[in-house]
Design a protein around this motif. Structure first.
Motif: not given
Length: 932
Positions: A328-333, A773-778, A901-909
């Protein structure tokens, strides 16, 4: 890991936020947006959890406070009264009737039985262990140290990393970075003492590693000696017994005599004569084969372990026919799980996964464990005892299996148990794996009698991180030296014990008198091609057999039935051929030996007319042994594949050698022979034993993809520098051929089928995407928002935690964000521990960020800590990458840093979190798509 291991959830220092040197094109991922599957009507922005309180200080101030002050908190004072823990205690038991620790919600309650639970600790309370007693005697225990009134920054930081409270949970990943930091703080405190006692303790701390690997080497050699002596004593019971000394095998009873009156077959014992005696011997042989095999299987089944449905692993033993779990693809992860998001909190029963730690060789599982995967009980005392006894019976049964793979598992069990002697290794999972690498190497060293080959085996096979650089954390240079020392100690101990009665440590020793000729180099290349293809085809045949026969309902339900059937077939077929009836090591020795005056083996023709008959016998044995090895691999008994694959290759090489020998006899004056055909003697030009050993090593390379290790092992078996080049050449060609036919080795295939979170650096994918491309939606249930208040309701945190558990992220984490800015991350195991400490969880508000300034923090040291303050458990600066980071950078971070795990930032957020399991699945999809 079999041994659970404490770690500290505090983070005294923080890691940099890594971003690429230049921004790339806009990512396909939409702007920061939070989605809640459970309620589509919720707002799509990060909503506050609680309101009505003053806004805390800026994230910078909070992060400064953490980086300087968090490590000064002596969290021992936050703990409840110390519990008396034993091997049946819960992992995170809480006194006064509070909630017990549950690693996977919505699963059946655990009972104290290995067969129905995987989370029960198997190790006793080690408060009175040798390491603790010795440290106490030297005056370095924490209670005495604190009684001296020593205080300050160093003391508080040391106490922060030595507190025994949080254990690595089942099927989680080791936090390599945290363990490295913890060991650094331990060393800093150790070296801060300048008195004589401190220097003595520092010396003893440095010597602990050498003492430990020496103990492991000695114990491993003793176990190998006991297994070898016992197995050789009962192996020949299938054919008869020695009248004077029943414990002696046929060779020891008769002393190589052809007519031996002291040895009596079972037909003679029952007073049969003529043809009746032959059938009585045949019937007795088959009965003993089945009895020994079934007994080994019943012992193996004692280690039965059931995995709850939430863990979604296919199997943990060498079962190529296991039914894969639904993905199953949970949370698009992309995380493999048997629970969908909308059923995450429903009690939906699912059949558990069953595996047997004592089954198979255990090499694949040891490799995964050394990469950082935690499997409780797999390296425990019960597994060690059962596998040691069961491997004796499985070898004595005459099945087509070996002991070399189980030796690796047994030696690793010894290393894991021996780590309890010293808290330095017992309480640090990263340091423990350095010892386990040395232990695995000693297993190969005593199995083949090749200590140098054992060191290379640990580097090449069971320590996947070591292939990156010897200076990496996973296999530093000191670990290489200690591994070599462990193998040497094991070899010296085995030499002293002399299990083979020859004064040698090798399983067999062959010496070739004549050197190889130039024309033979083309034959060696041909053998490499044939053997590599044979090894790859064996992998495919084993998978096909397992996916067809082993999925029959009766076979799946009763593993002992499959073992009985395989043993019955083995007995019925093997009895009538002399070569298939021999033990695999003895058979390999006969195939590789050069011909001497003694021709009792039947492999040494005196003239060319005898060669066709020998080829016929070898061809029959080759087909029978190949079939038996294929159906035997994966049954529920301790079984290795190294020597059986070498035996199959030895038959192939011996056949090719006799064919070349026959051609030399027919055309003695051909110029290609270089004049050796007319020198006289069948082996003056061609030695078929060399061809057999070359093909044996090449076939094992085709199955396992070992290369340098095999060449060195073959050299140590022969002691001949002249034949290192043929061995190496055939191994190289075999590996190239096998990779072309089947890209995965037998253990890589098992790793893939079992869905282990292993990132193997040997296969480097070609990435065409970036991190976005592999980062799921928050999603709201995957973050902790403190935008309006630093206080969060404990029931809400419990809800978020249970969701992580339900989707299999036992080692996941919840990012803490304020106004869409990442200000920290709390790991799931630490959050569960903090919640379990609360006396009234339903009404508690938990502090997720500090609101104090520097002078206020100084005054807090004397105050009693509040259990609702979760800030000591929060990592204020988790590793984060920009959303446009190239995937090669992400791959290097996961592989070299060992991140969870690795946290993902976009423009510092904050823009999402990528778990290691989802990244592994992404890599596997690339491999399946042929992009490697």
């Amino acid at each position: 890991m079999a041994d659970k291991h404490p770690r500290r959830p505090s983070y005294p220092t923080y890691f940099p936020i890594i971003s690429p040197p230049m921004p790339r094109s806009a990512c396909s991922l939409p702007a920061f947006k939070m989605v809640d599957e459970e309620d589509e009507d919720e707002q799509t922005s990060l909503s506050p959890v609680n309101a009505g309180l003053a806004t805390p200080t800026s994230p910078v101030a909070a992060r400064r406070l953490h980086s300087a002050r968090t490590s000064e908190l002596d969290l021992r004072s936050r703990l409840p009264s110390r519990l008396q823990l034993d091997e049946n205690s819960n992992l995170l038991a809480f006194p006064d009737g509070a909630r017990n620790y549950t690693s996977a919600p919505n699963t059946a309650a655990r009972i104290p039985s290995r067969a129905s639970s995987i989370l029960i600790p198997k190790h006793h309370n080690r408060s009175g262990s040798l390491g603790v007693r010795l440290a106490t005697a030297l005056g370095f225990d924490r209670s005495r140290r604190s009684s001296r009134g020593e205080a300050g920054l160093a003391e508080s930081k040391v106490s922060l990393f030595t507190d025994e409270r949080v254990w690595y949970d089942q099927f989680t990943s080791t936090d390599w970075v945290h363990d490295s930091i913890a060991d650094a703080f331990r060393l800093r405190d150790l070296r801060s003492r300048k008195d004589f006692r401190g220097r003595l303790y520092a010396w003893f701390d440095g010597a602990q590693g050498w003492i430990l690997v020496a103990i492991i080497g000695c114990i491993t050699a003793c176990l190998a000696y006991c297994i070898t002596i016992t197995e050789s004593s009962i192996f020949d019971l299938k054919e008869g017994y020695c009248t004077g000394h029943w414990r002696r095998n046929k060779q020891a009873c008769c002393f190589a005599e052809e007519e031996c009156s002291a040895w009596r077959s079972w037909g003679q014992r029952m007073s049969f004569t003529g043809e009746d005696r032959e059938w009585a011997d045949f019937f007795s042989y088959v009965v003993f084969v089945v009895l020994f095999a079934v007994a080994a299987c019943l012992l193996t089944l004692l280690t039965k372990t059931e995995v709850p449905s939430n863990f979604a692993l296919t199997t943990l033993d060498e079962n190529l026919g296991a039914d894969p779990k639904p993905i199953k693809d949970t949370d698009n992860l992309g995380i493999n799980t048997a629970v969908q998001p909308h059923t995450a909190h429903m009690n939906v029963p699912a059949p558990p996964t069953v595996y047997y730690p004592a089954a198979g060789s255990g090499v694949a599982e040891v490799k995964v464990i050394l990469s950082g995967f935690v499997v409780h009980g797999y390296l425990g005392v019960k597994t060690l005892v059962v596998k040691s006894l069961a491997v004796i019976l499985s070898l004595a049964s005459g099945l087509s299996l070996g002991k070399e793979g189980p030796y690796v598992h047994i030696a690793t069990c010894v290393g894991n148990i021996a780590c309890r002697l010293f808290s330095k290794y017992n309480h640090n999972d990263g340091k423990r794996r350095e010892v386990l690498s040395a232990s695995a190497a000693s297993g190969v060293g005593v199995a083949f009698g090749a200590p140098i080959g054992g060191v290379l085996f640990s580097l090449e096979e069971v320590s996947p991180r070591a292939g990156l650089t010897l200076g990496s954390y996973y296999f530093p240079p000191k670990t290489l030296f200690r591994t070599f020392f462990c193998c040497i100690v094991a070899a010296l101990s085995l030499k002293f014990l002399n299990p083979y009665g020859t004064g040698k440590i090798v399983i067999f020793e062959v010496r070739y008198v004549t050197d190889w000729k130039f024309f033979e180099i083309f034959v060696f290349i041909l053998l490499g091609v044939l053997s590599g293809a044979l090894g790859a085809l064996f992998i495919k045949a084993s998978a096909i057999w397992a996916k067809t026969f082993r999925r029959i309902p009766a076979i799946k339900r009763w593993p002992v039935l499959e073992v009985a059937l395989v043993a019955l077939v083995t007995g019925l077929i093997s009895y009538w051929n002399r070569y298939t009836r021999l033990a695999v090591t003895e058979l390999l020795f006969e195939l590789a030996s050069p011909c001497k005056l003694d021709t009792s083996s039947g492999l040494c023709p005196t003239n060319g007319d005898e060669i066709p008959g020998i080829l016929r016998d070898l061809g029959t044995a080759f087909i029978v042994k190949s079939f038996l090895t294929t159906i035997t691999f994966g049954i529920k008994v301790p079984a290795g594949i190294y020597v059986p694959s070498m035996v199959v290759g030895g038959f192939l090489g011996r056949i090719v050698g006799h064919i070349v020998q026959f051609l030399v006899i027919i055309f003695p004056d051909a110029s290609i022979w270089g004049g050796c055909g007319s020198e006289g003697g069948l082996e003056s030009c061609v030695t078929p034993g060399v061809y057999a050993l070359v093909a044996a090593g090449a076939t094992m390379c085709g199955v396992t993809r070992l290369s340098v290790t095999l060449a060195v092992i073959l050299f140590e078996l022969t002691g001949s520098l002249d034949h290192v080049l043929p061995f190496s050449l055939a191994v190289l060609v075999a590996k190239w051929t096998a990779d072309a036919v089947e890209p995965l080795s037998i253990y890589d295939l098992l790793t893939d089928m079992n869905s282990y979170p292993l990132l193997d650096n040997k296969l480097r994918p070609v990435f065409t995407t970036d991190l976005g491309d592999i980062t799921p939606a928050v999603r709201s249930h995957r973050v902790i928002d403190i935008s309006k208040s630093s206080l969060v309701a404990a029931p809400l945190l419990r809800h978020k935690l249970e969701y992580l558990h339900s989707v299999g992220e036992l080692d996941g984490g919840l990012p803490v964000v304020r106004h869409n800015v990442l200000v920290g991350l709390i790991p799931a195991p630490d959050l569960e521990f903090a919640l379990d400490k609360l006396e009234n969880e339903d009404e508690s508000l938990c502090l997720m960020a500090q609101n104090t300034r520097w002078h206020e923090a100084e005054e807090m040291d004397d105050l009693e800590t509040d259990p609702t303050d979760f800030t000591p458990y929060i990592d204020p600066a988790p590793v984060a990458l920009d959303i446009h980071s190239p995937m090669d950078l992400v791959f290097q971070c996961f592989v070299k840093l060992g991140l969870r795990y690795i946290c993902v930032l976009r423009d510092g957020q904050y823009a999402g979190l990528v778990h290691k399991k989802s990244f592994v699945k992404y890599i596997k999809e690339l491999e399946q798509a042929g992009e490697t």
